[in-house]
Design a protein around this motif. Structure first.
Motif, PDB file in Angstrom:
ATOM      1  N   ALA A  42     -19.010  33.312  20.565  1.00 18.07           N
ATOM      2  CA  ALA A  42     -20.388  32.890  20.337  1.00 18.07           C
ATOM      3  C   ALA A  42     -20.492  31.388  20.146  1.00 18.07           C
ATOM      4  O   ALA A  42     -21.460  30.759  20.612  1.00 18.07           O
ATOM      5  CB  ALA A  42     -20.962  33.620  19.118  1.00 18.07           C
ATOM      6  N   PHE A  43     -19.503  30.802  19.484  1.00 17.60           N
ATOM      7  CA  PHE A  43     -19.535  29.348  19.293  1.00 17.60           C
ATOM      8  C   PHE A  43     -19.176  28.625  20.581  1.00 17.60           C
ATOM      9  O   PHE A  43     -19.795  27.610  20.928  1.00 17.60           O
ATOM     10  CB  PHE A  43     -18.602  28.920  18.163  1.00 17.60           C
ATOM     11  CG  PHE A  43     -18.722  27.459  17.839  1.00 17.60           C
ATOM     12  CD1 PHE A  43     -19.785  26.986  17.096  1.00 17.60           C
ATOM     13  CD2 PHE A  43     -17.785  26.544  18.295  1.00 17.60           C
ATOM     14  CE1 PHE A  43     -19.928  25.631  16.812  1.00 17.60           C
ATOM     15  CE2 PHE A  43     -17.903  25.190  18.017  1.00 17.60           C
ATOM     16  CZ  PHE A  43     -18.981  24.734  17.273  1.00 17.60           C
ATOM     17  N   LEU A  44     -18.206  29.128  21.322  1.00 18.06           N
ATOM     18  CA  LEU A  44     -17.825  28.492  22.580  1.00 18.06           C
ATOM     19  C   LEU A  44     -18.966  28.539  23.599  1.00 18.06           C
ATOM     20  O   LEU A  44     -19.026  27.687  24.491  1.00 18.06           O
ATOM     21  CB  LEU A  44     -16.577  29.163  23.152  1.00 18.06           C
ATOM     22  CG  LEU A  44     -15.288  28.912  22.369  1.00 18.06           C
ATOM     23  CD1 LEU A  44     -14.159  29.768  22.929  1.00 18.06           C
ATOM     24  CD2 LEU A  44     -14.907  27.435  22.404  1.00 18.06           C
ATOM     25  N   ALA A  45     -19.858  29.497  23.457  1.00 15.56           N
ATOM     26  CA  ALA A  45     -21.032  29.534  24.335  1.00 15.56           C
ATOM     27  C   ALA A  45     -21.957  28.353  24.065  1.00 15.56           C
ATOM     28  O   ALA A  45     -22.701  27.924  24.960  1.00 15.56           O
ATOM     29  CB  ALA A  45     -21.781  30.852  24.147  1.00 15.56           C
ATOM     30  N   LEU A  46     -21.895  27.817  22.854  1.00 11.71           N
ATOM     31  CA  LEU A  46     -22.697  26.639  22.508  1.00 11.71           C
ATOM     32  C   LEU A  46     -21.954  25.360  22.843  1.00 11.71           C
ATOM     33  O   LEU A  46     -22.540  24.404  23.351  1.00 11.71           O
ATOM     34  CB  LEU A  46     -23.036  26.669  21.013  1.00 11.71           C
ATOM     35  CG  LEU A  46     -23.824  27.874  20.516  1.00 11.71           C
ATOM     36  CD1 LEU A  46     -23.986  27.803  18.996  1.00 11.71           C
ATOM     37  CD2 LEU A  46     -25.190  27.946  21.196  1.00 11.71           C
ATOM     38  N   ASN A  47     -20.684  25.317  22.521  1.00  9.54           N
ATOM     39  CA  ASN A  47     -19.850  24.151  22.831  1.00  9.54           C
ATOM     40  C   ASN A  47     -18.532  24.624  23.433  1.00  9.54           C
ATOM     41  O   ASN A  47     -17.642  25.062  22.709  1.00  9.54           O
ATOM     42  CB  ASN A  47     -19.579  23.321  21.580  1.00  9.54           C
ATOM     43  CG  ASN A  47     -18.766  22.068  21.900  1.00  9.54           C
ATOM     44  OD1 ASN A  47     -18.433  21.806  23.057  1.00  9.54           O
ATOM     45  ND2 ASN A  47     -18.440  21.290  20.886  1.00  9.54           N
ATOM     46  N   PRO A  48     -18.403  24.530  24.743  1.00  9.95           N
ATOM     47  CA  PRO A  48     -17.160  24.977  25.382  1.00  9.95           C
ATOM     48  C   PRO A  48     -15.925  24.234  24.882  1.00  9.95           C
ATOM     49  O   PRO A  48     -14.802  24.723  25.044  1.00  9.95           O
ATOM     50  CB  PRO A  48     -17.405  24.683  26.870  1.00  9.95           C
ATOM     51  CG  PRO A  48     -18.888  24.601  27.017  1.00  9.95           C
ATOM     52  CD  PRO A  48     -19.399  24.057  25.717  1.00  9.95           C
ATOM     53  N   ASN A  49     -16.132  23.068  24.266  1.00  7.17           N
ATOM     54  CA  ASN A  49     -15.014  22.285  23.734  1.00  7.17           C
ATOM     55  C   ASN A  49     -14.538  22.791  22.380  1.00  7.17           C
ATOM     56  O   ASN A  49     -13.526  22.321  21.866  1.00  7.17           O
ATOM     57  CB  ASN A  49     -15.416  20.797  23.633  1.00  7.17           C
ATOM     58  CG  ASN A  49     -14.232  19.884  23.453  1.00  7.17           C
ATOM     59  OD1 ASN A  49     -13.146  20.149  23.961  1.00  7.17           O
ATOM     60  ND2 ASN A  49     -14.435  18.786  22.737  1.00  7.17           N
TER      61      ASN A  49
END
Length: 230
Positions: A42-49
């Protein structure tokens, strides 16, 4: 309402300070990087980094602390220099200097001094040298001007403040003796109520403080290639 994804470290601190200074309402979204929450889908969907901070403003998603500062300044119309080519050029130059120099070299200096699994003399020398070189440039600027862009407090000062809080850890306990003007700016901003509210955010969540074996796996995933989680 703005959702602000935060961990108590230098880059999220810059954004916290801007939000508090500008009086922008936001929802506090803690991300505990020592528990690996930055790697969740869910967080990587916001920031792939997989890094904090991240800001979600309606349908807008923006990551990288310096990009967020620019976004918030333009959105709110606050803490920007004069709307002239020269003033904006200075803002972009110094903000990117923090983004590409102060942050990366300070971070790498901390890593190799405090977290490398074995002594790394070459790396420590390189990053300590570059961290000092960059901070001395900030020092020279602040010896000439009250703030980074002259006599007006702006988002660039907030960007510097985020990392200035960590200077003793980056450069050593005696660093302030050589950077009196950076310390002057830090002390002035620390005295602002907005900075005190920004600092208090870290107490709103029980963030993990230990850098144990589990935390090292999340913070330094590259070590898996060496066959060690250390």
């Amino acid at each position: 309402m703005i959702r602000f994804y935060y961990h108590p470290s230098p880059n999220p601190a810059k954004v916290a300070l801007f939000l508090e200074e500008a009086g922008l309402a936001y929802e506090f979204m803690p991300v505990d990087t020592r528990r690996g929450e930055q790697h969740a889908a869910a967080f990587l969907a916001l920031n792939p980094n997989g890094k904090t901070p991240v800001l979600v403003d309606g349908e807008v998603v923006i990551f990288d602390s310096n990009a967020i500062l620019l976004y918030l300044a333009e959105k709110s119309g606050q803490f920007l220099p004069a709307d002239t080519p020269a003033a904006r050029a200075a803002m972009y130059s110094w903000l990117m200097f923090v983004a590409t120099g102060i942050g990366p070299y300070s971070g790498q200096a901390v890593h190799f001094k405090h977290f490398a699994p074995a002594p790394q003399v070459y790396a420590v020398n390189r990053y300590d040298f570059e961290a000092w070189r960059h901070w001395n440039i900030i020092e020279a600027r602040l010896a000439q001007y009250r703030y980074m862009l002259g006599e007006v407090y702006t988002l660039v000062d907030m960007a510097v403040w985020g990392w200035a809080r960590a200077v003793p850890r980056v450069l050593g306990a005696d660093a302030w003796q050589k950077l009196p003007n950076v310390k002057r700016l830090l002390d002035e901003i620390n005295a602002r109520p907005a900075a005190q509210r920004a600092e208090a955010l870290q107490s709103r969540h029980a963030f993990k403080t230990e850098v144990d074996e589990e935390a090292r796996k999340f913070l330094f995933p590259q070590n898996a290639r060496l066959g060690t989680g250390a």
